[in-house]
Design a protein around this motif. Structure first.
Motif, PDB file in Angstrom:
ATOM      1  N   VAL A 256      -6.058 -33.087  -0.911  1.00 44.28           N
ATOM      2  CA  VAL A 256      -6.475 -34.087  -1.892  1.00 44.28           C
ATOM      3  C   VAL A 256      -5.736 -33.888  -3.207  1.00 44.28           C
ATOM      4  CG1 VAL A 256      -8.444 -34.965  -3.220  1.00 44.28           C
ATOM      5  CG2 VAL A 256      -8.726 -34.424  -0.801  1.00 44.28           C
ATOM      6  N   GLU A 257      -5.470 -32.626  -3.565  1.00 43.29           N
ATOM      7  CA  GLU A 257      -4.756 -32.337  -4.801  1.00 43.29           C
ATOM      8  C   GLU A 257      -3.286 -32.737  -4.707  1.00 43.29           C
ATOM      9  OE1 GLU A 257      -5.475 -28.210  -5.395  1.00 43.29           O
ATOM     10  OE2 GLU A 257      -7.497 -28.505  -6.228  1.00 43.29           O
ATOM     11  N   LYS A 258      -2.688 -32.609  -3.509  1.00 37.64           N
ATOM     12  CA  LYS A 258      -1.291 -32.994  -3.294  1.00 37.64           C
ATOM     13  C   LYS A 258      -1.181 -33.790  -1.991  1.00 37.64           C
ATOM     14  CE  LYS A 258       0.847 -29.177  -5.816  1.00 37.64           C
ATOM     15  NZ  LYS A 258       1.804 -28.037  -5.750  1.00 37.64           N
ATOM     16  N   PRO A 259      -1.622 -35.043  -2.016  1.00 41.04           N
ATOM     17  CA  PRO A 259      -1.650 -35.835  -0.770  1.00 41.04           C
ATOM     18  C   PRO A 259      -0.264 -36.316  -0.348  1.00 41.04           C
ATOM     19  CG  PRO A 259      -2.341 -37.173  -2.630  1.00 41.04           C
ATOM     20  CD  PRO A 259      -2.153 -35.788  -3.159  1.00 41.04           C
ATOM     21  N   CYS A 260      -0.175 -36.721   0.908  1.00 40.10           N
ATOM     22  CA  CYS A 260       1.044 -37.317   1.443  1.00 40.10           C
ATOM     23  C   CYS A 260       1.211 -38.712   0.831  1.00 40.10           C
ATOM     24  CB  CYS A 260       0.942 -37.398   2.965  1.00 40.10           C
ATOM     25  SG  CYS A 260       2.355 -38.201   3.748  1.00 40.10           S
ATOM     26  N   GLU A 261       2.386 -39.003   0.316  1.00 38.54           N
ATOM     27  CA  GLU A 261       2.614 -40.269  -0.393  1.00 38.54           C
ATOM     28  C   GLU A 261       2.488 -41.485   0.512  1.00 38.54           C
ATOM     29  OE1 GLU A 261       6.280 -40.208  -2.470  1.00 38.54           O
ATOM     30  OE2 GLU A 261       5.686 -38.585  -3.829  1.00 38.54           O
ATOM     31  N   SER A 262       2.774 -41.307   1.794  1.00 39.07           N
ATOM     32  CA  SER A 262       2.752 -42.456   2.703  1.00 39.07           C
ATOM     33  C   SER A 262       1.416 -42.633   3.419  1.00 39.07           C
ATOM     34  CB  SER A 262       3.871 -42.331   3.743  1.00 39.07           C
ATOM     35  OG  SER A 262       3.712 -41.150   4.502  1.00 39.07           O
TER      36      SER A 262
END
Length: 326
Positions: free
Chosen positions: A99-105
């Motif tokens: 959640v802090e660094k999610p996948c952009e796609s």
């Protein structure tokens, strides 16, 4: 954000992780559909994934987190919906880094019914865009209904909108269906009035109970008996009528003793501010002592009917006499 604010937010762009939460099923379903449309998927069979939250435990949750980084196929976005996910703190620790660094796609949407205790804890987690789909106030639903009518090419006055919200017992799904019905009846350009709502929109049972108690408060015997007959004809049994009347006068007793604003009292009692206002007016007309006397008398009749001391019909007859003749 509230459900009614979602469309504007989506017009400005998609967020990576949503929590769509609340007991109003219609709002939840349409919130998810709106997010899905914003993803503009060409290949939904491959890029629209649905998961049951109860399966996300232990190793399955770890592998699910890894799957969130899978790339979409022939689409810019991949939508992952998780239904009824109420993680423990330990479970959340597994997902927190995603959640802090999610996948952009990837667009992750958690869809909950807002009924479990830890749903409030989940709403407070950082990184989630919360879409509140709980039951709305009369004012909000009236504005939402006005917008729905306008999109259908219908117009409506304020009295008609308020009446329709109450007849449908604040149920957005039912209001949407009734809006469709009125569109077919009136056609584009038609005007919805209070008379049309009264003629074509069936009253919810809870609204009929409200009318029954208001007729009792006004000492309108003919209206009371007409509504009571209609309820019994449609399968609402005498025990339920007694329970509803007893509950009504208990609420009047509680409000007579409260020194809170309508909004504060509504939160304490779990009802709408409009209901508090009307019930306070009824309690003032009846008088504090008389309200308590009626509540205690109806409670005794209700208990007597349930224990077999009186027949259900006899108890309702006595309750009616007590309300109108003391």
């Amino acid at each position: 954000m509230k459900f009614v604010q979602l469309a504007k937010a989506l017009s400005e762009g998609l967020d990576p992780v949503y929590l769509v939460d609340g007991e109003e099923t219609y709002f939840r379903d349409h919130a998810v559909q709106s997010i899905a449309r914003a993803c503009a998927l060409n290949m939904p069979a491959l890029n629209d994934v649905r998961v049951e939250g109860e399966t996300l435990k232990g190793d399955r949750l770890v592998s699910f987190k890894s799957d969130l980084f899978a790339l979409p196929f022939l689409d810019e976005k991949r939508l992952v919906r998780v239904y009824d996910f109420y993680p423990t703190e330990r479970d959340w620790e597994v997902l927190r880094s995603y959640v802090e660094k999610p996948c952009e796609s990837t667009v992750l949407v958690i869809v909950n019914g807002g009924k479990k205790a830890n749903t409030a804890d989940l709403k407070r987690k950082k990184g989630l865009t919360v879409v509140d789909c709980s039951r709305e106030s009369e004012d909000v639903l009236t504005k939402w209904l006005f917008g729905m009518f306008r999109r259908k090419g219908l117009s409506a006055d304020g009295d008609a909108l308020s009446l329709m919200v109450r007849y449908c017992n604040f149920d957005a799904a039912r209001m949407a269906k009734e809006c469709e019905k009125l569109f077919f009846l009136l056609g584009e350009g038609g005007k919805v009035t209070a008379d049309i709502v009264g003629e074509h929109i069936a009253k919810d049972v809870e609204y009929k109970i409200y009318e029954l108690t208001q007729a009792a408060a006004r000492k309108n015997g003919s209206a009371f008996n007409e509504i009571l007959h209609d309820l019994l004809e449609k399968g609402f049994d005498e025990y339920a009528v007694l329970s509803a009347l007893t509950s009504h006068y208990r609420t009047l007793c509680d409000l007579s003793a409260m020194r809170l604003s309508d909004a504060e009292a509504a939160k304490v009692l779990g009802v709408k501010p409009y209901s508090v206002q009307k019930n306070r007016e009824a309690a003032a007309r009846i008088g504090k002592e008389r309200v308590r006397e009626l509540y205690e008398g109806l409670y005794a009749l209700s208990c007597g009917a349930k224990s077999g001391l009186y027949s259900a019909k006899g108890a309702v007859f006595c309750a009616t006499a007590k309300i109108f003749f003391g």
